[in-house]
Design an enzyme around this catalytic site. Sequence first.
Site, PDB file in Angstrom:
ATOM      1  N   GLU A 130     -77.964  35.919 -75.074  1.00 54.89           N
ATOM      2  CA  GLU A 130     -77.490  34.864 -74.178  1.00 54.89           C
ATOM      3  C   GLU A 130     -78.562  34.633 -73.130  1.00 54.89           C
ATOM      4  O   GLU A 130     -79.121  35.583 -72.588  1.00 54.89           O
ATOM      5  CB  GLU A 130     -76.197  35.287 -73.470  1.00 54.89           C
ATOM      6  CG  GLU A 130     -74.971  35.264 -74.358  1.00 54.89           C
ATOM      7  CD  GLU A 130     -73.709  35.707 -73.615  1.00 54.89           C
ATOM      8  OE1 GLU A 130     -72.718  35.993 -74.291  1.00 54.89           O
ATOM      9  OE2 GLU A 130     -73.737  35.772 -72.366  1.00 54.89           O
TER      10      GLU A 130
ATOM     11  N   ASP B 222     -70.056  34.436 -60.764  1.00 50.23           N
ATOM     12  CA  ASP B 222     -71.011  35.514 -60.955  1.00 50.23           C
ATOM     13  C   ASP B 222     -71.068  36.468 -59.776  1.00 50.23           C
ATOM     14  O   ASP B 222     -71.044  36.056 -58.621  1.00 50.23           O
ATOM     15  CB  ASP B 222     -72.420  34.941 -61.202  1.00 50.23           C
ATOM     16  CG  ASP B 222     -72.557  34.430 -62.622  1.00 50.23           C
ATOM     17  OD1 ASP B 222     -72.281  35.221 -63.542  1.00 50.23           O
ATOM     18  OD2 ASP B 222     -72.907  33.255 -62.802  1.00 50.23           O
TER      19      ASP B 222
END
Lengths: 409, 266
Positions: B49, B60
């Site tokens: 990824e 995040d």
Amino acid sequence: MKLKKGIPLIDQHDQFGFWGKRFGGSFIPETLKKPVEDLTEEFKKLRKDKKFIKKRDYYFKNYIGSPTSFVKLKNLSNHLGGAQIWAKVVSEANGGAHKIYNATVHALLCKAMGKKYIVGDTGAGYAGKMLSMAAKKFGLKCKIFMGAKDIKRQKPNCDAMKKNGAEIVPVYSGSQTLVDAVSECMRYWVSNCDNTHMCVGSTVGPNIFVKICGWSTAQISRELKLQIKSEFKKIPKKIKLINCVGGGSSAYGFWSEFIDFNKKQIELIGVEAGGPEKSKLHAAPLSRNAKIGVLHGAASYVCQDKEGQINTTESISAGLDYPGVSPIHCFLKDTKRARYTYATDEEALNAHVMVTKFENLNPSLEPSHAFAEAIKIAPKLSKDTIIIVNSCGDAKKDRDILKERLGKN
Amino acid sequence: MVSLINEAFRRARDAKRPALITYTVAGDNSKKKSLDILKSISTHADICELGFPHNTPIADGGQIQTSAYRAIKNGIKINDVFKIAREFKLSKKTTPIILMGYYNMIYQYDENKFLKKCGSSKIDGLIVVDLPYPENKSFSKKCKRKGINFIQLVSPTTSNIRLKKIIRDSHDMLYYISMLSTTGGKLKVSPQNILKNYFKIKNQNKSKNVVIGFGITGKTIKSLKKADGLVVGSAICKEISKSIKKRQNAVTNVTNVVKRLKNKIK
Ligand SMILES: Cc1ncc(COP(=O)(O)O)c(C=O)c1O
């Protein structure tokens, strides 16, 4: 793109939460889908519940102190000539600003949902102060996310939050202002949504938060409509409602009852933060033609670069220092129902000086942006024009900035 | 045609282990370095990824934020991300690459243009953190038409009805978020519990590859071995930060971390 009449603007969105098909929505991580849906259901139910409305009205009256007064600024009007200038002194509300309406409703929702913890973002510190007050009043544990830069420049409000027993979480990422506080608050909610309720401090964020906040601040214009009628017998022919716009919660609340009127009769003017005269930076996505983007879970005009990175903003007013804006204001802009402009830091400061010199009123730097526009246009307008400014915050919190910039105590 | 993503899972299954999926941020800490890291770790990783960094990442945690801000500060642009992916695929033709990021960047680039560019850069899949079901329906269809896997996320808060709909709309791969957390949080749920939820998803449709991510480190990866795939992101980003701080070679250090992760699930 068209506004509907007879339906509150907060309800004029489609099934995906978009106003005018393109503003708003709920761009949220999967984890937040469930808590957002739960909140949406709860709010839908409670806003129709007579008992809940009664409770809200009870606290608005007895805790917040509604109605706030509606006064003519005679000296300022005489000094400037032209239009009559009035103010809706929303800063009289408990705590010193309109943020108390949204905070109170969120605390009530949090209780109704059986959650014991409440978190919120703040820029000027008012949203945080009010949430800490409401949390204390209703027995909730409260955490406030605030940019490190704002903690420094809005100390009086931070002191109040601490006194109310709230924990202030300083945010050091990015520009260390409101945008970073909202991001960090959302992150916290992602991790704690099972037992924690989130309050977004303005009419921004995922669709449901825009609705709850707008529904709460709408109290301002409900009062104002009655006050105008009682003052002038009927609604005057030429009114201009001027309000500062950060996220846009005070402006929506100030305007909501008047959106259905013809704009020739009641003009709606939103004033954004133009930033320092000498700086390229600002926080004025509507009036300086920012492009549509997605920020904090909603699509709106956003100060951003070509790639979609959010721009740093700059404003003397922490409450307006935000790169995005409410989707409902984007909708009002594109339907041309409201007009948006900006005032620079210097213009806002000058307006603050002028208003405090002529009137027994102490508007914080946010509403001083609105006063700057009023001062600019009043002399050019006829005597039968009624300008009403929402003086939505008290300048006590700006003590340090005013002292530094004006040498004032 | 079988997708490279399906192929990668099949190979791992044949080897009786979960697929190892790494997450790094494009441009961290420079364009060249991130490409070198990608090439080097793909010796051990089954799927890579690659994050396209955003400066307001609402899902995040600290480690990935640090990587993202560093990459942006070093001047990474979205076209550089595509270039890195393209160059990676020139040397690693069969390793699937999945771009991961936030919707605003795709929106500004224009959905169609973005997907076209994904095609020409040989991108295999996309994860868009803030474009959930059903809002993602039209975009996910567009991806499918272009032969790009749109990877749906599922979380512990996802209801059963919703889960069914999401699975029905999913392509080859689903991503189960292990717990209520941003990326990089400490694993606050027991591996048994995570696997219990995992099998609830997996058993709905065994043909889908379901991976688990968020909070997985060298300490916990082994206990989740039963999954089709395991994603490690923050632990890798943290290693990059550490290497920079210590002025050590990030490529070597990160590769060693990934190698150790792989050994734990072999
Ligand atoms: C007094 C005051 N006015 C205005 C604002 C701007 O927010 P909004 O546009 O949502 O009213 C703030 C925000 O902190 C504020 O404290």
